[in-house]
Write a protein that holds these residues in place. Structure first.
Motif, PDB file in Angstrom:
ATOM      1  N   VAL A 134       0.754  -1.148  -0.047  1.00 38.48           N
ATOM      2  CA  VAL A 134       0.102   0.153   0.082  1.00 38.48           C
ATOM      3  C   VAL A 134       0.812   1.281  -0.051  1.00 38.48           C
ATOM      4  CG1 VAL A 134      -1.703   1.222   1.400  1.00 38.48           C
ATOM      5  CG2 VAL A 134      -1.975  -1.379   1.013  1.00 38.48           C
ATOM      6  N   LEU A 135       1.746   1.179   0.888  1.00 38.22           N
ATOM      7  CA  LEU A 135       2.790   2.497   1.003  1.00 38.22           C
ATOM      8  C   LEU A 135       3.412   2.583  -0.208  1.00 38.22           C
ATOM      9  CD1 LEU A 135       4.081   2.351   4.493  1.00 38.22           C
ATOM     10  CD2 LEU A 135       2.444   3.976   3.736  1.00 38.22           C
ATOM     11  N   LEU A 136       3.944   1.711  -0.845  1.00 41.77           N
ATOM     12  CA  LEU A 136       4.970   1.635  -2.138  1.00 41.77           C
ATOM     13  C   LEU A 136       3.960   2.378  -3.295  1.00 41.77           C
ATOM     14  CD1 LEU A 136       7.485   0.983  -3.528  1.00 41.77           C
ATOM     15  CD2 LEU A 136       6.231  -1.260  -4.164  1.00 41.77           C
ATOM     16  N   LEU A 137       2.702   2.088  -3.516  1.00 36.13           N
ATOM     17  CA  LEU A 137       1.752   2.701  -4.606  1.00 36.13           C
ATOM     18  C   LEU A 137       1.382   4.181  -4.072  1.00 36.13           C
ATOM     19  CD1 LEU A 137       0.585   2.226  -7.127  1.00 36.13           C
ATOM     20  CD2 LEU A 137      -1.458   1.391  -6.160  1.00 36.13           C
ATOM     21  N   SER A 138       1.141   4.170  -2.761  1.00 32.18           N
ATOM     22  CA  SER A 138       0.767   5.477  -2.417  1.00 32.18           C
ATOM     23  C   SER A 138       1.734   6.532  -2.555  1.00 32.18           C
ATOM     24  CB  SER A 138       0.468   5.461  -0.921  1.00 32.18           C
ATOM     25  OG  SER A 138      -0.647   4.518  -0.275  1.00 32.18           O
ATOM     26  N   TYR A 220       1.929 -10.351 -18.352  1.00 32.28           N
ATOM     27  CA  TYR A 220       0.928 -10.154 -19.231  1.00 32.28           C
ATOM     28  C   TYR A 220       0.033  -9.093 -18.659  1.00 32.28           C
ATOM     29  CZ  TYR A 220      -3.716 -10.877 -21.252  1.00 32.28           C
ATOM     30  OH  TYR A 220      -4.688 -10.403 -21.807  1.00 32.28           O
ATOM     31  N   ASP A 221      -0.289  -9.307 -17.366  1.00 31.76           N
ATOM     32  CA  ASP A 221      -1.393  -8.267 -16.985  1.00 31.76           C
ATOM     33  C   ASP A 221      -0.907  -7.007 -17.153  1.00 31.76           C
ATOM     34  OD1 ASP A 221      -3.622  -7.710 -15.476  1.00 31.76           O
ATOM     35  OD2 ASP A 221      -2.830  -7.675 -13.654  1.00 31.76           O
ATOM     36  N   VAL A 222       0.296  -6.459 -16.728  1.00 32.01           N
ATOM     37  CA  VAL A 222       0.582  -5.104 -16.639  1.00 32.01           C
ATOM     38  C   VAL A 222       0.935  -4.812 -18.129  1.00 32.01           C
ATOM     39  CG1 VAL A 222       1.502  -5.301 -14.540  1.00 32.01           C
ATOM     40  CG2 VAL A 222       3.268  -5.762 -16.384  1.00 32.01           C
ATOM     41  N   LEU A 223       1.410  -5.638 -18.958  1.00 26.21           N
ATOM     42  CA  LEU A 223       1.541  -5.096 -20.430  1.00 26.21           C
ATOM     43  C   LEU A 223       0.136  -4.958 -21.375  1.00 26.21           C
ATOM     44  CD1 LEU A 223       4.176  -7.460 -21.647  1.00 26.21           C
ATOM     45  CD2 LEU A 223       4.371  -4.983 -20.983  1.00 26.21           C
ATOM     46  N   TYR A 224      -0.987  -5.801 -20.905  1.00 24.14           N
ATOM     47  CA  TYR A 224      -2.349  -5.981 -21.585  1.00 24.14           C
ATOM     48  C   TYR A 224      -3.042  -4.476 -21.102  1.00 24.14           C
ATOM     49  CZ  TYR A 224      -6.936  -6.697 -22.249  1.00 24.14           C
ATOM     50  OH  TYR A 224      -8.420  -6.494 -22.857  1.00 24.14           O
ATOM     51  N   SER A 225      -2.817  -4.261 -19.821  1.00 27.84           N
ATOM     52  CA  SER A 225      -3.455  -3.130 -19.335  1.00 27.84           C
ATOM     53  C   SER A 225      -2.866  -1.852 -19.207  1.00 27.84           C
ATOM     54  CB  SER A 225      -3.852  -3.366 -17.551  1.00 27.84           C
ATOM     55  OG  SER A 225      -2.704  -3.762 -16.747  1.00 27.84           O
ATOM     56  N   TRP A 231       6.006  -2.015 -12.804  1.00 32.68           N
ATOM     57  CA  TRP A 231       6.762  -2.598 -11.809  1.00 32.68           C
ATOM     58  C   TRP A 231       6.599  -2.789 -10.544  1.00 32.68           C
ATOM     59  CZ3 TRP A 231      10.907  -5.147 -13.674  1.00 32.68           C
ATOM     60  CH2 TRP A 231      11.368  -4.604 -15.071  1.00 32.68           C
ATOM     61  N   THR A 232       5.690  -1.713 -10.038  1.00 30.85           N
ATOM     62  CA  THR A 232       5.062  -1.895  -8.645  1.00 30.85           C
ATOM     63  C   THR A 232       3.989  -3.127  -8.742  1.00 30.85           C
ATOM     64  OG1 THR A 232       5.343   0.359  -8.376  1.00 30.85           O
ATOM     65  CG2 THR A 232       3.620  -0.702  -7.091  1.00 30.85           C
ATOM     66  N   TYR A 237       2.663  -9.159  -7.604  1.00 29.95           N
ATOM     67  CA  TYR A 237       2.326 -10.631  -7.903  1.00 29.95           C
ATOM     68  C   TYR A 237       3.284 -11.246  -7.028  1.00 29.95           C
ATOM     69  CZ  TYR A 237      -0.845  -9.889 -11.318  1.00 29.95           C
ATOM     70  OH  TYR A 237      -2.192  -9.541 -12.036  1.00 29.95           O
ATOM     71  N   VAL A 238       4.705 -10.975  -6.680  1.00 32.72           N
ATOM     72  CA  VAL A 238       5.657 -11.448  -5.816  1.00 32.72           C
ATOM     73  C   VAL A 238       4.814 -11.622  -4.283  1.00 32.72           C
ATOM     74  CG1 VAL A 238       7.871 -11.428  -4.696  1.00 32.72           C
ATOM     75  CG2 VAL A 238       7.556 -10.944  -7.179  1.00 32.72           C
ATOM     76  N   ALA A 239       4.336 -10.346  -3.741  1.00 36.56           N
ATOM     77  CA  ALA A 239       3.878 -10.041  -2.730  1.00 36.56           C
ATOM     78  C   ALA A 239       2.697 -11.283  -2.420  1.00 36.56           C
ATOM     79  CB  ALA A 239       3.389  -8.985  -2.256  1.00 36.56           C
ATOM     80  N   PHE A 240       1.950 -11.354  -3.597  1.00 41.76           N
ATOM     81  CA  PHE A 240       0.719 -12.323  -3.667  1.00 41.76           C
ATOM     82  C   PHE A 240       1.288 -13.618  -3.218  1.00 41.76           C
ATOM     83  CE2 PHE A 240      -1.433  -9.218  -6.826  1.00 41.76           C
ATOM     84  CZ  PHE A 240      -1.876  -8.526  -5.502  1.00 41.76           C
TER      85      PHE A 240
END
Length: 264
Positions: A134-138, A220-225, A231-232, A237-240
């Motif tokens: 959360v903090l990384l994206l915030s 795929y997800d980040v490229l498609y969207s 990178w975040t 996905y690593v965190a998941f």
């Protein structure tokens, strides 16, 4: 020999499921986008024709995904039944013994206590992982609440509705992510079960393989969207995957944490 064939069948079945899940997530939004055009007429009087197409696309994607999940449920049951039948053809007596053991275990489980709570260290680690995400994206969006950042400062009603459709889609999408992690783990565990290495090394290789398969989907997800925070989200996905480990592979707990990160 029989165990080796069973493991190969398990790897093969889970590889099929992994590939089909990947295709479902990749292709379904494209199908939903075309289907949403059929609903262009369904707008309020003062809105333009097709103004809610984004909303309909997101909702239809979620609906199609749910239908596909039901189909996957029956597919997995069929594959398991087929694997059981193959084993029965090779050794019916051994299968009968296993069935008897399984029935005995089920009777014992009825008297077993509920699943124990997670250890405190796992809970603290999960809190730390979620906080970092959360903090990384915030930090990248000026420490705003992600929901308000996604909506923007000036929004109209149609944009709020479109955002609601996105939330609905992500509710279902997070289920796919957990399914993908679960299938990846089952496949890697079967692939390395008989590896001539220590259990610790085997476990490390299993989770390394799981992470690679999950990151493949993440790329795929980040490229498609066209995600501006690519990178975040790859880190997410690593965190998941880490969350799945820390929850002791609990599907529901992992899902709730992943959805929390996706939303906030």
């Amino acid at each position: 020999m029989e165990e080796t064939r069973a493991l190969k069948r398990k790897i093969y079945n889970n590889a099929i499921v992994y590939g089909l899940v990947f295709l479902a997530v990749a292709i379904t939004p494209l199908i939903a986008a075309q289907a949403a055009k059929l609903l262009d007429f369904a707008v309020l009087e003062w809105w333009q024709h097709g103004q809610l197409r984004v909303f309909y696309t997101e909702v239809l994607t979620a609906v199609f995904w749910i239908v596909e999940m039901v189909g996957f449920h029956f597919l997995v049951k069929h594959l398991k039944k087929r694997q059981t039948n193959d084993t029965q053809d090779e050794s019916s007596s051994r299968l009968s013994e296993e069935i008897a053991i399984t029935k005995s275990e089920k009777k014992e489980k009825k008297h077993m206590p509920k699943e124990p709570l997670l250890p405190l260290k796992n809970v603290l680690a999960l809190f730390g992982v979620c906080a970092v995400c959360v903090l990384l994206l915030s930090a990248q969006i000026g420490f705003q609440v992600k929901i308000f950042y996604d909506l923007g400062e000036r929004v109209v009603l149609s944009e709020i509705i479109d955002f609601g459709g996105l939330v609905v889609k992500n509710i279902v999408k997070c289920v796919w992510i957990v399914v993908l992690i679960k299938v990846s783990f089952t496949m890697m565990e079967a692939a390395l079960k008989n590896a001539a290495i220590s259990e610790k090394a085997k476990l490390c290789l299993v989770w390394t393989g799981v992470l690679a398969l999950v990151l493949l989907f993440g790329v795929y997800d980040v490229l498609y969207s066209a995600n501006p925070f690519a990178w975040t989200y790859l880190f997410f996905y690593v965190a998941f995957t880490v969350m799945y480990v820390l929850t002791k592979r609990n599907f529901i707990k992992s899902y709730l944490l992943i959805f929390f990160v996706y939303l906030f």
